[in-house]
Enzyme design. Structure first.
Site, PDB file in Angstrom:
ATOM      1  N   ASP A 281      12.819   8.883  -2.577  1.00  0.00           N
ATOM      2  CA  ASP A 281      11.808   8.410  -1.657  1.00  0.00           C
ATOM      3  C   ASP A 281      11.175   7.164  -2.289  1.00  0.00           C
ATOM      4  O   ASP A 281      11.404   6.833  -3.448  1.00  0.00           O
ATOM      5  CB  ASP A 281      10.767   9.504  -1.374  1.00  0.00           C
ATOM      6  CG  ASP A 281      10.034   9.241  -0.059  1.00  0.00           C
ATOM      7  OD1 ASP A 281       9.508  10.203   0.535  1.00  0.00           O
ATOM      8  OD2 ASP A 281      10.020   8.080   0.386  1.00  0.00           O
TER       9      ASP A 281
HETATM   10  C1  GLC Z   1       7.966   7.016   2.822  1.00  0.00           C
HETATM   11  C2  GLC Z   1       8.299   8.411   3.292  1.00  0.00           C
HETATM   12  C3  GLC Z   1       9.741   8.594   3.647  1.00  0.00           C
HETATM   13  C4  GLC Z   1      10.295   7.309   4.221  1.00  0.00           C
HETATM   14  C5  GLC Z   1      10.294   6.278   3.116  1.00  0.00           C
HETATM   15  C6  GLC Z   1      10.804   4.916   3.599  1.00  0.00           C
HETATM   16  O1  GLC Z   1       7.058   7.053   1.766  1.00  0.00           O
HETATM   17  O2  GLC Z   1       7.932   9.482   2.426  1.00  0.00           O
HETATM   18  O3  GLC Z   1       9.814   9.681   4.569  1.00  0.00           O
HETATM   19  O4  GLC Z   1      11.613   7.514   4.693  1.00  0.00           O
HETATM   20  O5  GLC Z   1       9.010   6.113   2.541  1.00  0.00           O
HETATM   21  O6  GLC Z   1       9.923   4.375   4.522  1.00  0.00           O
END
Ligand code: GLC
Length: 739
Positions: A281
């Protein structure tokens, strides 16, 4: 002769498939051999485009240079046929011409915004849910996107957690079915088709169990809970062919997921044989340092790659340290190569080596992003997502009888809120249909609308109350549209108070005191608490965030053009003090009747144990009767199956859909079992007076659980079957034994 032909044909097919596989493996190994250490690391590096920018300045000049050096393998937050084509052209200037992957959070729609995932879960309509993901994928892939960071399959039992909006609610079985439907919708005919996107099961794992419902907080759960409740939807997504996984931010039992080899290697690779890509993430690798798992960013890179995290999203740890770690033999070349193989394999499956520009087609983008069918489907899916919580004295549906309708509340005219969190942000919200616009389009000719906002969403200011009361006084009926703002749920939106914000419930009381019918439409990305309204409103619709067609869908339900069929995918507590509260709880040694008094039972002295509204609950404008429960036997061997049937009848005056729910209870076992678990559901659509037979099959899988030694299987014993239209309303019950 026929057998010989069949044999030859199947041999030919196997050879063709293995030839394809062979050529894939050969291609990847051949490319890998040519790659320098820096180029390999580059494939594991993912950067974001500039959210606010559009066009070529979507990506910084520095990153464009990095792309040309082969130091970036994928981008997120970059879309559009032209922009992706332009960036792919830069990638083609790199030494080995390895194409970029473009990823985006296409969570509930792309150009047409579909209902938020928790709303769609309330439809219990797997076909509709798959279609919703299909529409999103068709639009996103037309805009140059290869990969969506969805579905979010985190089970969540705590509505204080803002991200409950993104998932399928509290139940593992329903969540697993929906995970499958969403992966199939996104990936369609398969990875590589230009109208499909690669799906991503996230956030692996147990992110929804964050302590106190506080986002990013610690998760400390038993291995039993992990395997029984939180992992199955990920396995369901994997079985449906999901191409990627995303690690979760949280610490899981002492080891943060992004550095958790038990999760990313032992389970995902060894036990489940996942061959796809694992992406961290956002910044989650770097966060291993504040977690206290790693000394510094270099240590974080070491632990994440060795745990099995292939791609580093936006923490720049791999880019800065991985090459040195490999040179120092702290990370083996094999570990690095395996991660790179996973990424190259995904690009190969997408067909990007053959044609890096196949998804960047401006003509298709223009056509698909203006496809009128998508809005029509969005309205249908939105209608199915609405839950009728109350309808006393048949207040609803509305008709031409109501000549003057007062629309009151802070969300009556809102357009922006209808999109909900995690919608793609376009230049304007003008194309989102507000509730007011939906009602304007739907009311009968001789009906007029009166309007007063009454108050803002989250304020102490009651100066608008008088005008609202005056407006309601002139009407035959008042519809109040209340709730949260769309920014009050989603990521980093946890709340300690989930009641109707501000002075909204006071306004409802004021309007109700006029003594006329009051319908309350509630909008939010989570269950809210609203006990006074629950008791005193004449009718209540829960509409979540319904996307582009929100206003039209709600108006159609209010007028009965669509008979509401939604069922809650998550328990609604009476108060935040009851959380966590969920239907499939254990019986405890002191099960207690629902009385709030001193009882020396497992209960409170100031509240009933029961929720405001139960999992699986939802009303209709018609009524249904359950009868004729039949079992093919009252006992079964584990190797056998049991056939269960019952009859559902529409005993009302309107056509309607009912979601027939099958729950089981294992009365005693080597580990305690929940008082009920959802193990099947079917939606039936019945005309007034019509009946139908619904059949379920109970098999070993239905009855299996993790025993005292955490071994999966079924044990002999007595089981209870419960069938009905809600987890707390199962009029049909029977028992059988496994012998
Ligand atoms: C965010 C979220 C995740 C998302 C990623 C990219 O912090 O936790 O669900 O896909 O970043 O935007």
């Amino acid at each position: 002769m026929k057998k010989i032909l069949l044999f030859l044909f199947s041999t030919l097919l196997i050879n063709m498939a293995s030839a394809q596989k062979l050529s894939e493996d050969m291609f990847i190994e051949n490319l890998l051999k040519q790659m320098t250490l820096e180029e390999k690391v580059g494939q594991l590096n993912q950067y974001s485009g500039n959210w606010k920018a559009t066009g070529p300045n979507k990506v910084s000049a520095n990153n464009v240079q990095e792309i040309e050096k082969g130091h970036i393998g994928s981008m997120l937050n970059v879309f559009g046929a032209d922009v992706t084509r332009a960036l792919q052209e830069h990638a083609m200037k790199s030494r080995l011409k390895i194409p970029l992957l473009f990823a985006q959070d296409v969570i509930h729609g792309f150009r047409v915004t579909l209902p938020v995932p928790l709303a769609e879960a309330a439809s219990w309509d797997l076909t509709a849910i798959e279609k919703s993901a299909r529409i999103a994928a068709t639009e996103a892939s037309a805009a140059g996107i290869h990969w969506t960071f969805a579905p979010m399959v985190d089970i969540a039992r705590d509505p204080r957690w803002g991200r409950v909006v993104e998932g399928a609610g509290e139940d593992t079985y329903l969540g697993s079915q929906i995970a499958k439907a969403r992966v199939k919708g996104f990936q369609g005919e398969g990875i590589g088709h230009t109208n499909s996107v690669v799906a991503c099961a996230k956030h692996f794992a147990a992110y929804g169990a964050a302590m106190a419902g506080r986002d990013y907080n610690t998760v400390d759960i038993s291995r039993r809970s992990l395997w029984e409740t939180y992992l199955p939807p990920f396995k369901a997504a994997l079985d449906a062919g999901v191409g990627t996984f995303m690690t979760s931010f949280n610490d899981l039992n002492g080891i943060p997921s992004t550095g958790n080899r038990y999760l990313l290697h032992d389970i995902l690779r060894d036990k489940w044989h996942f061959k796809g890509v694992v992406v961290s993430d956002w910044g989650a690798i770097r966060e291993l340092v504040p977690h206290g798992l790693c000394k510094d960013d270099k240590d974080a890179a070491l632990k994440a790659i060795n745990a099995g995290c292939d791609i580093d999203m936006e923490s720049n740890c791999y880019n800065r340290y991985l090459a040195d770690l490999v040179k120092a033999k702290a990370v083996s070349e094999e570990t690095l190569d395996n991660a790179v193989r996973n990424v190259l394999r995904l690009k190969y499956k997408l067909g990007l080596f053959d044609d890096p520009f196949k998804f960047s087609n401006a003509e298709r983008e223009k056509r698909e992003l203006a496809n009128p069918d998508h809005k029509k489907s969005a309205k249908e899916i939105a209608e199915k997502s609405i839950v009728l919580l109350k309808n006393d004295h048949e207040t609803l549906p509305l008709s031409a009888k109501q000549k003057n309708i007062a629309l009151i509340g802070p969300l009556v005219k809102s357009k922006a809120d209808m999109k909900g969190p995690w919608a793609i942000q376009w230049d304007t919200d003008d194309d989102l249909i507000s509730f007011y616009e939906g009602m304007e389009a739907r009311i009968p000719q001789k009906t007029s609308l009166l309007y007063a906002k009454g108050c803002d969403i989250n304020t102490t200011d009651k100066s608008g109350f008088d005008e609202a009361v005056e407006t309601a006084a002139k009407a035959d009926i008042t519809i109040m549209v209340m709730g949260e703002s769309f920014e009050m749920s989603g990521e980093a939106r946890s709340k300690t108070d989930i009641s109707l914000p501000g002075v909204q419930e006071e306004l409802i009381k004021k309007i109700k005191s006029l003594g006329k019918p009051v319908v309350v439409v509630l909008m939010a990305g989570r269950p809210m608490t609203f006990s006074w309204t629950a008791e005193h409103a004449d009718a209540i619709l829960y509409t979540w965030w319904l996307g582009s067609e929100a206003g039209n869908a709600i108006a159609n339900v209010l007028y009965g053009d669509y008979n509401p069929s939604g069922k809650l995918p998550i328990t609604f507590p009476r108060s935040v003090g009851q959380i966590p509260i969920f239907y499939n709880a254990k019986n405890t040694g002191r099960p207690t009747p629902d009385e709030n008094k001193i009882s020396y039972g497992s209960a409170y002295i100031d509240s009933p144990n029961s929720p405001q509204y139960a999992f699986g609950y939802g009303l209709s404008y018609t009524s249904f009767k359950y009868s004729d429960l039949k079992l093919s036997s009252n006992q079964m061997l584990p190797s056998e199956t049991l056939r269960v049937s019952c009859v559902i009848s529409n005993t009302g005056k309107k056509k309607g859909e009912e979601t027939v729910q099958l729950y089981i209870r294992d009365m005693y076992a080597s580990a305690t079992r929940p008082v009920k678990e959802l193990k099947g559901f079917q939606k039936v659509d019945l005309a007034p007076g019509q009946s139908t037979t619904v059949n379920f099959i109970i098999d070993k899988e239905t009855l299996s659980f993790y025993n005292q030694d955490m071994k999966w299987g079924v044990e002999p014993g007595t089981f209870k079957i419960m069938i009905g239209g809600a987890s707390n309303n199962t009029p049909l019950e029977a028992q059988f034994d496994v012998i």
